[in-house]
Structure formats: structure tokens, C-alpha cells
Write a protein that holds these residues in place. Structure first.
Motif, PDB file in Angstrom:
ATOM      1  N   TYR A   1      39.578  91.567 142.255  1.00  0.00           N
ATOM      2  CA  TYR A   1      40.657  92.524 141.979  1.00  0.00           C
ATOM      3  C   TYR A   1      41.608  91.978 140.924  1.00  0.00           C
ATOM      4  O   TYR A   1      42.087  92.715 140.047  1.00  0.00           O
ATOM      5  CB  TYR A   1      41.413  92.826 143.271  1.00  0.00           C
ATOM      6  CG  TYR A   1      42.604  93.724 143.078  1.00  0.00           C
ATOM      7  CD1 TYR A   1      42.454  95.101 142.899  1.00  0.00           C
ATOM      8  CD2 TYR A   1      43.899  93.188 143.077  1.00  0.00           C
ATOM      9  CE1 TYR A   1      43.548  95.920 142.714  1.00  0.00           C
ATOM     10  CE2 TYR A   1      45.001  94.010 142.897  1.00  0.00           C
ATOM     11  CZ  TYR A   1      44.831  95.364 142.713  1.00  0.00           C
ATOM     12  OH  TYR A   1      45.908  96.178 142.532  1.00  0.00           O
ATOM     13  N   LEU A   2      41.889  90.682 140.982  1.00  0.00           N
ATOM     14  CA  LEU A   2      42.831  90.074 140.039  1.00  0.00           C
ATOM     15  C   LEU A   2      42.198  89.820 138.671  1.00  0.00           C
ATOM     16  O   LEU A   2      42.911  89.667 137.685  1.00  0.00           O
ATOM     17  CB  LEU A   2      43.365  88.758 140.613  1.00  0.00           C
ATOM     18  CG  LEU A   2      44.204  88.870 141.889  1.00  0.00           C
ATOM     19  CD1 LEU A   2      44.596  87.492 142.389  1.00  0.00           C
ATOM     20  CD2 LEU A   2      45.450  89.716 141.652  1.00  0.00           C
ATOM     21  N   ASP A   3      40.866  89.762 138.604  1.00  0.00           N
ATOM     22  CA  ASP A   3      40.171  89.500 137.344  1.00  0.00           C
ATOM     23  C   ASP A   3      40.107  90.788 136.529  1.00  0.00           C
ATOM     24  O   ASP A   3      39.364  91.708 136.851  1.00  0.00           O
ATOM     25  CB  ASP A   3      38.760  88.977 137.627  1.00  0.00           C
ATOM     26  CG  ASP A   3      38.013  88.616 136.348  1.00  0.00           C
ATOM     27  OD1 ASP A   3      38.659  88.617 135.275  1.00  0.00           O
ATOM     28  OD2 ASP A   3      36.805  88.335 136.416  1.00  0.00           O
ATOM     29  N   ASP A   4      40.901  90.863 135.455  1.00  0.00           N
ATOM     30  CA  ASP A   4      40.947  92.077 134.639  1.00  0.00           C
ATOM     31  C   ASP A   4      40.244  91.890 133.302  1.00  0.00           C
ATOM     32  O   ASP A   4      40.564  92.577 132.326  1.00  0.00           O
ATOM     33  CB  ASP A   4      42.393  92.514 134.408  1.00  0.00           C
ATOM     34  CG  ASP A   4      43.184  91.477 133.614  1.00  0.00           C
ATOM     35  OD1 ASP A   4      42.704  90.340 133.490  1.00  0.00           O
ATOM     36  OD2 ASP A   4      44.272  91.822 133.118  1.00  0.00           O
TER      37      ASP A   4
ATOM     38  N   ASN B   1      36.041  86.988 129.315  1.00  0.00           N
ATOM     39  CA  ASN B   1      37.123  86.241 128.688  1.00  0.00           C
ATOM     40  C   ASN B   1      38.218  87.169 128.150  1.00  0.00           C
ATOM     41  O   ASN B   1      39.392  86.902 128.340  1.00  0.00           O
ATOM     42  CB  ASN B   1      36.597  85.358 127.556  1.00  0.00           C
ATOM     43  CG  ASN B   1      37.675  84.490 126.942  1.00  0.00           C
ATOM     44  OD1 ASN B   1      38.322  83.704 127.629  1.00  0.00           O
ATOM     45  ND2 ASN B   1      37.860  84.625 125.638  1.00  0.00           N
ATOM     46  N   THR B   2      37.817  88.261 127.496  1.00  0.00           N
ATOM     47  CA  THR B   2      38.786  89.194 126.935  1.00  0.00           C
ATOM     48  C   THR B   2      39.356  90.065 128.049  1.00  0.00           C
ATOM     49  O   THR B   2      38.612  90.700 128.791  1.00  0.00           O
ATOM     50  CB  THR B   2      38.123  90.095 125.875  1.00  0.00           C
ATOM     51  OG1 THR B   2      37.512  89.272 124.887  1.00  0.00           O
ATOM     52  CG2 THR B   2      39.146  90.990 125.231  1.00  0.00           C
ATOM     53  N   ARG B   3      40.683  90.105 128.154  1.00  0.00           N
ATOM     54  CA  ARG B   3      41.329  90.935 129.176  1.00  0.00           C
ATOM     55  C   ARG B   3      41.345  92.381 128.741  1.00  0.00           C
ATOM     56  O   ARG B   3      41.499  92.694 127.574  1.00  0.00           O
ATOM     57  CB  ARG B   3      42.739  90.421 129.434  1.00  0.00           C
ATOM     58  CG  ARG B   3      42.814  89.032 130.002  1.00  0.00           C
ATOM     59  CD  ARG B   3      44.267  88.590 130.195  1.00  0.00           C
ATOM     60  NE  ARG B   3      44.969  89.528 131.053  1.00  0.00           N
ATOM     61  CZ  ARG B   3      46.310  89.553 131.171  1.00  0.00           C
ATOM     62  NH1 ARG B   3      47.038  88.736 130.457  1.00  0.00           N
ATOM     63  NH2 ARG B   3      46.875  90.421 131.973  1.00  0.00           N
ATOM     64  N   GLN B   4      41.201  93.275 129.703  1.00  0.00           N
ATOM     65  CA  GLN B   4      41.192  94.706 129.394  1.00  0.00           C
ATOM     66  C   GLN B   4      42.507  95.149 128.765  1.00  0.00           C
ATOM     67  O   GLN B   4      42.520  96.005 127.888  1.00  0.00           O
ATOM     68  CB  GLN B   4      40.944  95.502 130.668  1.00  0.00           C
ATOM     69  CG  GLN B   4      39.560  95.287 131.273  1.00  0.00           C
ATOM     70  CD  GLN B   4      39.325  96.117 132.499  1.00  0.00           C
ATOM     71  OE1 GLN B   4      39.900  97.194 132.649  1.00  0.00           O
ATOM     72  NE2 GLN B   4      38.485  95.644 133.406  1.00  0.00           N
ATOM     73  N   GLU B   5      43.584  94.572 129.165  1.00  0.00           N
ATOM     74  CA  GLU B   5      44.881  94.957 128.603  1.00  0.00           C
ATOM     75  C   GLU B   5      44.942  94.682 127.111  1.00  0.00           C
ATOM     76  O   GLU B   5      45.495  95.467 126.339  1.00  0.00           O
ATOM     77  CB  GLU B   5      46.013  94.205 129.315  1.00  0.00           C
ATOM     78  CG  GLU B   5      47.409  94.561 128.836  1.00  0.00           C
ATOM     79  CD  GLU B   5      48.483  93.746 129.542  1.00  0.00           C
ATOM     80  OE1 GLU B   5      49.662  93.965 129.251  1.00  0.00           O
ATOM     81  OE2 GLU B   5      48.144  92.897 130.381  1.00  0.00           O
TER      82      GLU B   5
END
Length: 246
Positions: free
Chosen positions: A31-34, A242-246
């Protein structure tokens, strides 16, 4: 017979509680992995998915061996770049791309590797390509194609766009020429945002069918954003996990 401790009961109870805790921790981490994991994550962000390329890093500072479409033309990586080429062509049927910016959110996510291999497969398809190293902070195109970086983009801009042939370098790939970065300036953002840079892009478009600009990551610096406003299209390279969705 002893009534304490109930060894079997305690073991089963510990295994059950441990299993539930581990499962809960796994769901919490998930859940915390975005970070981006699938192409659906990109589509949820409103981005078009063009291709997935297998990650391969020969060393922290890749060189000619990272041009897989030239060194390993029959590999799955090379085939992925051909898929990228095809999907890019289909996505621009109405308005052909004359200039294309390649960037990424953060560093070391494969921008230069993608720009170089895409340029090669486009050239192999008969398209006249000019690959521009617009990363004036950490230029690497000259390493990928074993070229001199003594002159290049910065010197061409200082020369008020004289003879472009003096700065364009022939590569071993037919139909592919490169414009290396040249000496690194103290003010890359001002250089790339200048009117001379706009004129240079237009001049390069007259020399080729498509101009591919390799740029720095777009979150730490604004270089890529400045060029993206002047280009026909932008490819954003993201790294799975590695790349965050945000």
C-alpha cells in the motif's frame, strides 16, 4: 502427564499469529509503495504507454555497449525499441513528429539509452535522424557513439548557427548524425531557453526527418520542460519499481 506448556498448541498459535502479521506487513508495504509497476499505473496517470524495455545496465557509466540496437540487433531489448518506434509512428499519424524530447522524472532511469537506441532504429528504418545531446549538465551521447565532445551544441549556439555541418558528427549508423553537447556552460537553463536554441531546432529539422533531443531529468531541473514546450512530442522514461507515480 504435564499440562504445561502445551507445546503443539503454542507452536500452532505462534505460526498463525506470525503468518497474519507477515501478511499484514506485506499488504502495508504494498500500500505504501507508490512506484510504477505496470502500464496500467501509467494509464491511470493519463499517460500513453508506448513500450516496455528490459532493464540492462552494463556499468554505472555506459558507453557504446549500451547501444543495444547496434551491438545486439537480435536481442529482446532491440526488439523492444523497434516496438517503441512502431508505436511512436502510429501515435503521430496525423501530425508527423519533427522534434522529440526524451526525458525522465529522475536521473539514471534510462533517458540517454532510450534516446540513442530509438535514434538507431529510426535510422535503420530509413528515417534521417539527428540526435542532439541537450543534457548540458551531464552529457553522454558522445560516449555512446565514441565521438569527440570538443565542439557541439554550445559551440554551435555561440557561432550564431553558422554551418551546421561543422558541428554534426557522422555515426557508424547510416542516416544517423549526432550533435554532441560540446563544452558544458555555467548556465545550461538559459542556454536551452534562448531564442538561438529555437532557431537551432528549426535549422536541424530542415536537415533531417526527425530531431531527437536527449535532456536531463525533468524534476530536478527545468531544462527538459523548456525544450518540451518547443518540441512536437515528449517521451518520458520511467523505471519500474523506482519511479514514483506522483
Amino acid at each position: 502427564a504435564p499440562i504445561r506448556p502445551r507445546t503443539m498448541t503454542n507452536v500452532l498459535l505462534a505460526v498463525s499469529i506470525g503468518g497474519m502479521l507477515a501478511l499484514g506487513a506485506a499488504f502495508l508495504f504494498e500500500y505504501l509503495d507508490d512506484t510504477v509497476k505496470t502500464f496500467e499505473d501509467l494509464e491511470d496517470a493519463g499517460l500513453s504507454f508506448l513500450a516496455a524495455v528490459q532493464e540492462a545496465r552494463p556499468d554505472p557509466e555506459p558507453g557504446p555497449e549500451a547501444v543495444y540496437t547496434k551491438t545486439q540487433p537480435r536481442s529482446l531489448i532491440s526488439e523492444s525499441y523497434r516496438t517503441l518506434r512502431t508505436n511512436l509512428q502510429f501515435s503521430s499519424l496525423d501530425t508527423p513528429l519533427r522534434s522529440l524530447v526524451v526525458t525522465s522524472p529522475m536521473a539514471t532511469e534510462g533517458t540517454t539509452t532510450t534516446a540513442s537506441n530509438l535514434a538507431v532504429v529510426l535510422a535503420q528504418d530509413g528515417t534521417r535522424v539527428i540526435l542532439v545531446d541537450a543534457d548540458l549538465r551531464r552529457p553522454r551521447i558522445h560516449r555512446f557513439f565514441s565521438l569527440s565532445n570538443r565542439v557541439g551544441l554550445t559551440t554551435a549556439l555561440m557561432d550564431e548557427l553558422g554551418m551546421l555541418d561543422d558541428y554534426l558528427c557522422e555515426t557508424e549508423i547510416e542516416n544517423l548524425r549526432a550533435l554532441t553537447a560540446g563544452p558544458v556552460p555555467p548556465n545550461p537553463q538559459e542556454v536551452l531557453g534562448s531564442e538561438r536554441m529555437v532557431d537551432l531546432i528549426h535549422s536541424l529539422q530542415r536537415e533531417a526527418d526527425i530531431v531527437i533531443l536527449d535532456t536531463p531529468p525533468c524534476l530536478p531541473v527545468a531544462d527538459a520542460s523548456l525544450l518540451a514546450a518547443r518540441a512536437d512530442g515528449v517521451i518520458v522514461v520511467v523505471q519500474v519499481g523506482n519511479t514514483r507515480q506522483e
